[in-house]
Design an enzyme around this catalytic site. Structure first.
Site, PDB file in Angstrom:
ATOM      1  CE  LYS A 130      23.052 -22.885 168.262  1.00 56.13           C
ATOM      2  NZ  LYS A 130      22.687 -21.580 167.693  1.00 56.13           N
ATOM      3  CG  ASP A 170      25.942 -20.282 168.146  1.00 53.72           C
ATOM      4  OD1 ASP A 170      24.886 -19.644 168.018  1.00 53.72           O
ATOM      5  OD2 ASP A 170      26.504 -20.396 169.258  1.00 53.72           O
TER       6      ASP A 170
HETATM    7  P1  NDP Z   1      31.358 -15.293 167.940  1.00 57.42           P
HETATM    8  O1  NDP Z   1      32.131 -16.473 168.312  1.00 57.42           O
HETATM    9  O2  NDP Z   1      31.558 -14.662 166.617  1.00 57.42           O
HETATM   10  O3  NDP Z   1      31.538 -14.136 169.034  1.00 57.42           O
HETATM   11  C1  NDP Z   1      31.247 -14.342 170.370  1.00 57.42           C
HETATM   12  C2  NDP Z   1      31.649 -13.097 171.150  1.00 57.42           C
HETATM   13  O4  NDP Z   1      31.169 -13.229 172.475  1.00 57.42           O
HETATM   14  C3  NDP Z   1      33.170 -12.919 171.245  1.00 57.42           C
HETATM   15  O5  NDP Z   1      33.459 -11.547 171.312  1.00 57.42           O
HETATM   16  C4  NDP Z   1      33.485 -13.594 172.576  1.00 57.42           C
HETATM   17  O6  NDP Z   1      34.661 -13.123 173.209  1.00 57.42           O
HETATM   18  C5  NDP Z   1      32.272 -13.225 173.390  1.00 57.42           C
HETATM   19  N1  NDP Z   1      32.036 -14.241 174.444  1.00 57.42           N
HETATM   20  C6  NDP Z   1      31.839 -15.572 174.281  1.00 57.42           C
HETATM   21  N2  NDP Z   1      31.702 -16.186 175.462  1.00 57.42           N
HETATM   22  C7  NDP Z   1      31.798 -15.215 176.386  1.00 57.42           C
HETATM   23  C8  NDP Z   1      31.733 -15.198 177.789  1.00 57.42           C
HETATM   24  N3  NDP Z   1      31.546 -16.326 178.500  1.00 57.42           N
HETATM   25  N4  NDP Z   1      31.852 -13.999 178.410  1.00 57.42           N
HETATM   26  C9  NDP Z   1      32.045 -12.862 177.703  1.00 57.42           C
HETATM   27  N5  NDP Z   1      32.119 -12.815 176.361  1.00 57.42           N
HETATM   28  C10 NDP Z   1      32.002 -13.972 175.720  1.00 57.42           C
HETATM   29  O7  NDP Z   1      29.810 -15.721 168.139  1.00 57.42           O
HETATM   30  P2  NDP Z   1      28.504 -15.075 167.507  1.00 57.42           P
HETATM   31  O8  NDP Z   1      28.666 -13.600 167.431  1.00 57.42           O
HETATM   32  O9  NDP Z   1      28.171 -15.843 166.305  1.00 57.42           O
HETATM   33  O10 NDP Z   1      27.402 -15.439 168.610  1.00 57.42           O
HETATM   34  C11 NDP Z   1      27.150 -14.614 169.754  1.00 57.42           C
HETATM   35  C12 NDP Z   1      25.795 -14.950 170.348  1.00 57.42           C
HETATM   36  O11 NDP Z   1      24.775 -14.751 169.356  1.00 57.42           O
HETATM   37  C13 NDP Z   1      25.620 -16.388 170.823  1.00 57.42           C
HETATM   38  O12 NDP Z   1      24.742 -16.410 171.924  1.00 57.42           O
HETATM   39  C14 NDP Z   1      24.931 -17.059 169.642  1.00 57.42           C
HETATM   40  O13 NDP Z   1      24.205 -18.204 170.028  1.00 57.42           O
HETATM   41  C15 NDP Z   1      24.001 -15.941 169.209  1.00 57.42           C
HETATM   42  N6  NDP Z   1      23.521 -16.034 167.836  1.00 57.42           N
HETATM   43  C16 NDP Z   1      24.392 -16.093 166.781  1.00 57.42           C
HETATM   44  C17 NDP Z   1      23.914 -16.151 165.499  1.00 57.42           C
HETATM   45  C18 NDP Z   1      24.823 -16.101 164.312  1.00 57.42           C
HETATM   46  O14 NDP Z   1      24.294 -16.002 163.192  1.00 57.42           O
HETATM   47  N7  NDP Z   1      26.127 -16.120 164.473  1.00 57.42           N
HETATM   48  C19 NDP Z   1      22.454 -16.258 165.234  1.00 57.42           C
HETATM   49  C20 NDP Z   1      21.635 -16.085 166.397  1.00 57.42           C
HETATM   50  C21 NDP Z   1      22.164 -16.019 167.646  1.00 57.42           C
HETATM   51  P3  NDP Z   1      35.991 -14.047 173.202  1.00 57.42           P
HETATM   52  O15 NDP Z   1      36.540 -13.934 171.819  1.00 57.42           O
HETATM   53  O16 NDP Z   1      36.841 -13.418 174.255  1.00 57.42           O
HETATM   54  O17 NDP Z   1      35.544 -15.429 173.565  1.00 57.42           O
END
Ligand code: NDP
Length: 449
Positions: A130, A170
């Site tokens: 990662k 991510d």
């Molecule tokens: P994105 O950046 O596309 O989206 C993240 C989302 O989570 C946004 O809506 C963001 O809101 C919100 N968010 C982030 N930090 C916080 C916080 N501290 N409190 C509340 N909301 C928060 O990321 P992904 O969708 O790609 O990833 C989301 C999760 O899924 C992570 O844990 C990642 O590790 C996991 N994941 C992702 C994969 C992928 O293929 N993308 C694969 C496997 C796991 P805002 O815009 O306001 O920050």
């Protein structure tokens, strides 16, 4: 005197904590796996030989580097870049890059550690790693994001390769960032090495369904959980946290499978739409305009936006935390139980605190850890690597079918392993143990390295 499994595991865990001081998320992820390992070692004490556990918890390599870049006003910024190459017993290191101000070594290490078991569980030949940076893309122009990505890749490129280490996206790293990173890699190496990054655009080496894969995979996994108790998702009400990549496509697939998603969020608050979230609008706000979820309630008159509150207060049958680590705490779990939740499946990595998991367990809520439920993203990344290696390009339908099959396989392995170890229905231990055994067997076969 023979040391029992519990004492052995506890001693190694204490060593890991002491050696990685100040990294609470990593300790949390390690503690959960250690708990499952006690069960394994009681039956298979040979896994504690040859320093296997000590080696497993120590990353093979950790890279930390300076990332200087210039903003649109000519100011110089310095961020920190990370790549933790955790374990390559099963294949090249594989795992995403996260760009978010909260990123530090402990966060990257916890994510890399989880990735080892997740990748193993997919049944595909990929190791765990990662990376990321404390850079915040929010509010930055495309030109600034491009210059940051170019600087980041200028150091990272020497540590990557199709057969060495293959990053993906991510939090904060989507198609735009992967494009800039791939462009700089190509420029520095003078090689069109498609297999070095996944999550690429469809016209330049990407795979169908990769963008949708993590969210779709979570929904497929939930459907498998429902099937295991003789149900389906028709008429199910769901709540999803986040409104990023994982959340959006989890909402899409849950709806396609007959469920209704009534709430989602971002870091500023959540929206509720009892008629079901209008996903085209969410995509327009978040994917096209990079806006805030509050804008949804400005457009949809019957929807409401709750600033700063907990999305888990909205009653539902299925809850999918898809935002970030430790976002679903004990109070949130109690609120969910009160609201009648039956299934919680993690779309994000470690979004549920240990205290919350305890509450859900006591209330007999089926709980699927991210290692199993969100593995569809990395699995489809591996399918992207497979297409790159064979210079092939599969259809959306075929790739989606492969994804659904992989998620069913993960569900089956998780459930079967939990049963084998006398813990029927325990998805946490099932996923940890199934993931561990495969990596441990490979590490044993490869000798002390
Ligand atoms: P994105 O950046 O596309 O989206 C993240 C989302 O989570 C946004 O809506 C963001 O809101 C919100 N968010 C982030 N930090 C916080 C916080 N501290 N409190 C509340 N909301 C928060 O990321 P992904 O969708 O790609 O990833 C989301 C999760 O899924 C992570 O844990 C990642 O590790 C996991 N994941 C992702 C994969 C992928 O293929 N993308 C694969 C496997 C796991 P805002 O815009 O306001 O920050």
């Amino acid at each position: 005197m023979r040391v029992n499994a519990r004492d052995r595991v506890t001693a190694i865990y204490e060593q890991v904590r002491a050696r990685n001081a100040g990294e609470p998320e990593f300790h949390q992820a390690a503690a959960e796996v250690f708990e499952s390992l006690q069960v394994v070692l009681e039956r298979r004490p040979e896994y504690a030989e040859s320093g296997l556990l000590e080696r497993l918890f120590e990353p093979e390599r950790q890279i930390i580097f300076r990332v200087p870049w210039v903003d649109d006003d000519g100011h110089v910024h310095v961020n920190r870049g990370f790549r933790v190459q955790y374990n390559s017993a099963l294949g090249p290191y594989k795992g995403g890059l996260r760009f978010h101000p909260s990123v530090n070594l402990g966060i990257v290490k916890f994510l890399g550690f989880e990735q080892i078991f997740k990748n193993s569980l997919t049944g595909l030949p990929i190791g765990g790693g990662k990376g990321g940076s404390d850079f915040d893309p929010k509010g930055r122009t495309d030109a600034e994001v491009m210059r940051f990505c170019q600087s980041f890749m200028t150091e990272l490129h020497r540590h990557l390769g199709e057969y060495t280490d293959v990053p993906a996206g991510d939090i904060g790293v989507g198609g735009r960032e992967i494009g800039y990173l791939f462009g700089q890699y190509k420029r520095l190496t003078n090689v069109y090495e498609s297999g070095v990054l996944t999550g690429k655009g469809l016209t330049w080496g990407g795979s169908q369904v990769r963008r949708e894969a993590t969210g779709y995979g979570v929904a497929y996994f939930v459907a498998e959980m429902a099937k295991a108790v003789g149900r389906d998702l028709d008429g199910t009400t769901a709540v999803v946290s986040g409104s990023g990549n994982v959340a959006i496509y989890a909402i899409e697939k849950i709806a396609q499978l007959g469920g209704t998603v009534v709430a989602c969020s971002d870091s500023a608050g959540y929206i509720v739409d009892e008629k079901g979230i209008d996903l085209d609008l969410v995509k327009e706000i978040k994917e096209q305009r990079r806006g805030r979820i509050s804008e949804y309630a400005d457009v949809v008159s019957h929807a409401r936006f709750v600033s700063g509150g907990s999305v888990w207060e909205v009653p539902c049958d299925v809850a999918l935390p898809c935002a970030t680590q430790n976002e679903l705490d004990e109070d949130a779990a109690r609120a969910l139980v009160k609201g009648g939740v039956r299934v919680v499946a993690e779309g994000a990595n470690m979004p549920t605190t240990p205290e919350a998991i305890k509450v859900l367990r006591e209330a007999k809520v089926a709980f699927a850890p991210g290692k199993a439920a969100n593995a569809g993203g990395v699995a489809t990344s591996a399918l992207e690597m497979q297409q790159n290696a064979s210079r092939d390009s599969w259809s959306f339908e075929y790739t989606d079918e492969r994804l659904a099959g992989i998620m069913a396989g993960i569900h089956e392995r998780t459930v079967a392993t939990a049963e084998e170890y006398g813990l029927p229905g325990d998805y946490v231990h099932g996923a940890n143990i199934a993931g561990f055994v495969k990596v441990a067997d490979a590490m044993n076969a490869l000798g002390v390295i």
